[in-house]
Every structure is written in C-alpha cells, then in structure tokens.
Motif scaffolding. Sequence first.
Motif, mmCIF file in Angstrom:
data_model
loop_
_atom_site.group_PDB
_atom_site.id
_atom_site.type_symbol
_atom_site.label_atom_id
_atom_site.label_comp_id
_atom_site.label_asym_id
_atom_site.label_seq_id
_atom_site.Cartn_x
_atom_site.Cartn_y
_atom_site.Cartn_z
ATOM 1 N N LYS A 284 0.853 -1.250 0.061
ATOM 2 C CA LYS A 284 0.047 0.019 0.009
ATOM 3 C C LYS A 284 0.988 1.205 -0.225
ATOM 4 O O LYS A 284 1.891 1.349 0.651
ATOM 5 C CB LYS A 284 -0.729 0.047 1.213
ATOM 6 N N GLU A 285 0.584 2.306 -0.664
ATOM 7 C CA GLU A 285 1.211 3.366 -0.748
ATOM 8 C C GLU A 285 0.630 4.637 -0.462
ATOM 9 O O GLU A 285 -0.799 4.621 -0.478
ATOM 10 C CB GLU A 285 1.963 3.677 -2.294
ATOM 11 N N LYS A 286 1.125 5.802 -0.349
ATOM 12 C CA LYS A 286 0.603 7.098 0.169
ATOM 13 C C LYS A 286 0.983 7.804 -1.167
ATOM 14 O O LYS A 286 2.254 8.167 -1.257
ATOM 15 C CB LYS A 286 1.181 7.610 1.502
ATOM 16 N N ILE A 287 0.175 8.304 -2.018
ATOM 17 C CA ILE A 287 0.075 8.866 -3.200
ATOM 18 C C ILE A 287 -0.163 10.343 -3.128
ATOM 19 O O ILE A 287 -1.299 10.687 -2.680
ATOM 20 C CB ILE A 287 -0.663 8.206 -4.221
ATOM 21 N N ASP A 288 0.874 11.219 -3.338
ATOM 22 C CA ASP A 288 0.630 12.571 -3.317
ATOM 23 C C ASP A 288 0.263 13.166 -4.711
ATOM 24 O O ASP A 288 1.123 13.178 -5.529
ATOM 25 C CB ASP A 288 1.753 13.472 -2.664
ATOM 26 N N LEU A 289 -1.035 13.524 -5.024
ATOM 27 C CA LEU A 289 -1.549 13.681 -6.141
ATOM 28 C C LEU A 289 -1.168 15.362 -6.353
ATOM 29 O O LEU A 289 -1.726 15.742 -7.634
ATOM 30 C CB LEU A 289 -2.924 13.141 -6.491
ATOM 31 N N ASP A 290 -1.202 16.142 -5.611
ATOM 32 C CA ASP A 290 -1.147 17.589 -5.746
ATOM 33 C C ASP A 290 -0.152 18.174 -6.907
ATOM 34 O O ASP A 290 -0.570 18.993 -7.370
ATOM 35 C CB ASP A 290 -0.807 18.362 -4.290
ATOM 36 N N ASN A 291 0.907 17.234 -7.133
ATOM 37 C CA ASN A 291 1.567 17.798 -8.121
ATOM 38 C C ASN A 291 1.346 17.220 -9.690
ATOM 39 O O ASN A 291 1.927 17.525 -10.768
ATOM 40 C CB ASN A 291 3.101 17.165 -7.983
ATOM 41 N N LEU A 292 0.222 16.704 -9.664
ATOM 42 C CA LEU A 292 -0.407 16.471 -10.973
ATOM 43 C C LEU A 292 -1.515 17.483 -11.489
ATOM 44 O O LEU A 292 -1.809 17.389 -12.606
ATOM 45 C CB LEU A 292 -1.179 14.894 -10.817
ATOM 46 N N LYS A 293 -1.869 18.374 -10.673
ATOM 47 C CA LYS A 293 -2.643 19.444 -10.971
ATOM 48 C C LYS A 293 -2.149 19.997 -12.340
ATOM 49 O O LYS A 293 -1.092 20.482 -12.448
ATOM 50 C CB LYS A 293 -2.872 20.492 -9.881
ATOM 51 N N GLY A 294 -3.087 20.317 -13.348
ATOM 52 C CA GLY A 294 -2.686 21.036 -14.633
ATOM 53 C C GLY A 294 -2.135 20.160 -15.696
ATOM 54 O O GLY A 294 -1.807 20.471 -16.580
ATOM 55 N N LYS A 295 -1.645 18.773 -15.214
ATOM 56 C CA LYS A 295 -1.101 17.827 -16.244
ATOM 57 C C LYS A 295 -2.073 16.846 -16.665
ATOM 58 O O LYS A 295 -1.812 16.323 -17.707
ATOM 59 C CB LYS A 295 0.107 17.082 -15.564
ATOM 60 N N ILE B 210 -7.302 8.836 -12.017
ATOM 61 C CA ILE B 210 -6.296 8.332 -11.433
ATOM 62 C C ILE B 210 -6.692 7.982 -9.923
ATOM 63 O O ILE B 210 -6.022 7.184 -9.150
ATOM 64 C CB ILE B 210 -5.121 9.345 -11.634
ATOM 65 N N ILE B 211 -7.221 9.167 -9.441
ATOM 66 C CA ILE B 211 -7.721 9.064 -7.734
ATOM 67 C C ILE B 211 -8.395 7.814 -7.850
ATOM 68 O O ILE B 211 -8.465 7.081 -6.663
ATOM 69 C CB ILE B 211 -8.645 10.117 -7.716
ATOM 70 N N LEU B 212 -9.616 7.427 -8.480
ATOM 71 C CA LEU B 212 -10.418 6.269 -8.472
ATOM 72 C C LEU B 212 -9.542 4.946 -8.569
ATOM 73 O O LEU B 212 -9.750 4.005 -7.718
ATOM 74 C CB LEU B 212 -11.374 6.109 -9.576
ATOM 75 N N ASP B 213 -8.580 4.851 -9.483
ATOM 76 C CA ASP B 213 -7.560 3.941 -9.493
ATOM 77 C C ASP B 213 -6.816 3.383 -8.394
ATOM 78 O O ASP B 213 -6.910 2.280 -7.822
ATOM 79 C CB ASP B 213 -6.514 4.027 -10.703
ATOM 80 N N ASN C 129 -4.844 2.187 -2.073
ATOM 81 C CA ASN C 129 -3.629 3.213 -1.814
ATOM 82 C C ASN C 129 -4.620 4.453 -1.016
ATOM 83 O O ASN C 129 -5.486 4.809 -1.177
ATOM 84 C CB ASN C 129 -3.028 3.926 -3.094
ATOM 85 N N ASP C 130 -3.582 5.274 0.004
ATOM 86 C CA ASP C 130 -4.011 6.289 0.680
ATOM 87 C C ASP C 130 -3.614 7.357 -0.352
ATOM 88 O O ASP C 130 -2.306 7.280 -1.034
ATOM 89 C CB ASP C 130 -3.368 6.401 1.970
ATOM 90 N N ILE C 131 -4.349 8.523 -0.488
ATOM 91 C CA ILE C 131 -4.299 9.546 -1.520
ATOM 92 C C ILE C 131 -4.172 10.872 -0.661
ATOM 93 O O ILE C 131 -5.116 11.373 0.091
ATOM 94 C CB ILE C 131 -5.242 9.635 -2.462
ATOM 95 N N ILE C 132 -3.498 11.768 -1.014
ATOM 96 C CA ILE C 132 -3.292 12.983 -0.610
ATOM 97 C C ILE C 132 -3.724 13.969 -1.848
ATOM 98 O O ILE C 132 -3.084 13.858 -2.893
ATOM 99 C CB ILE C 132 -1.954 13.611 -0.199
ATOM 100 N N PHE C 133 -4.701 14.819 -1.871
ATOM 101 C CA PHE C 133 -5.156 15.552 -2.862
ATOM 102 C C PHE C 133 -5.732 17.005 -2.111
ATOM 103 O O PHE C 133 -6.681 16.758 -1.346
ATOM 104 C CB PHE C 133 -6.104 14.811 -3.826
ATOM 105 N N ASN C 134 -5.288 18.135 -2.649
ATOM 106 C CA ASN C 134 -5.608 19.201 -2.184
ATOM 107 C C ASN C 134 -5.767 19.373 -0.807
ATOM 108 O O ASN C 134 -6.617 19.747 -0.108
ATOM 109 C CB ASN C 134 -7.294 19.523 -2.487
ATOM 110 N N ASP C 135 -4.542 18.927 -0.200
ATOM 111 C CA ASP C 135 -4.174 18.690 1.407
ATOM 112 C C ASP C 135 -5.399 17.838 1.944
ATOM 113 O O ASP C 135 -5.486 18.077 3.160
ATOM 114 C CB ASP C 135 -4.205 20.143 1.994
#
Length: 186
Positions: free
Chosen positions: A129-140, A149-152, A158-164
């Motif tokens: 299991k990973e902790k994925i920070d998706l904030d760096n994908l904004k605009g891409k 990507i979030i649903l996947d 996985n745990d996800i960080i998105f918009n803090d």
Amino acid sequence: MKTYYSRGLIVVKDKFNITYLLSKIEYFYNEDETFKYVFTPSYSTISLLKSDIFQGLPGLNLDIKKEKYERINRVPVFISERVPNKNREDYYELLKEVNMDYMDPIEYLIRVKGQYFGDPYFVITYKDKEKIDLDNLKGKYTNTELIKIILDNIAIGNDIIFNDTLINDDNRKLIYDFLLSYINVV
C-alpha cells in the motif's frame, strides 16, 4: 527448517477498467512439505463493489470479517479452481507455458494473466500500500483523467493526498461514490 514464501494480490476490474483490491494472498511452503495459505481481505476496497462484480471469494466467509483467513495443509478453493493439479496429464507443459520449473501457485496465477472461467478475479504481483501525493499532478491532466487516477488509487487500496485532503480507509467509500458519480455523468 526452510520455508518458501510468495505473495500476490487478488483483484477484479470493473467496466471502467478500474482494478479493485480484494485480498492479499500469501503462500508458505516448508521443506517438510507442510504449507499454508493466508488471505488478508481488503474490506475497505471490497465495500466499493456492487454485487454484479463481487459476490465473495470462493471458500471464504467474508461476512465474519476476519482479519486473516488461514488454510493450513489444505489447498483453498480459490487455488484449487485455478491452479493445475500435479496429477494432471499436461501439468509440466502448463508450467513450461508460463516459464516455470516448479509450481508456485501464486506465481503461476500471476503469470497466466488470465482468470478462472467461474468468476472475474485474477492475481497480480504484490505491491505494498502506498501514500500517493497527487497535488503535483494538477494541470497535467484533464479533470476526468485526474478523477480516474484518484479512483484507480482508491480502488487498489492506496491512501491519497489531494488538495491537502487525505483519502484513506476512513473516507474511501464516500470519496469513491462521489467521484464515480462524476465519471458516470461524463
């Protein structure tokens, strides 16, 4: 005593090609020929699935919500339905087809890249299991691509960080339902 160990993840895909984690599966084989299978269900991702995709894992009563299900010196139904028996006439040909010299049931299921005809479940290579920070994908990506990507990541556990915001087992289903409704509209 030496013990051989292998592991994989039992998964299923939906109509959007999202892969859902059902359970970790581990195999322990000892040099005295005793063995054990351990299933560790992922209840937080199983809860995302509707009954048309998931009706349970063969041979396991998930209603009692045990953390782990062990089968000691007994081949579980999930394995016996999918892995050829060593008494089968074409046993060694089947091993050769997947480039194996000996039977490791988990590795065999990973390599056949198929699924049993009785249900849509299959086994993939184990990944923590990973902790994925998706904030760096904004605009891409477009919004729809980002939601996919979030649903996947939600579905594979996985745990996800998105918009803090942290998406984890505590809010996985709530966020999943909200985002999936968006995909169904698009």
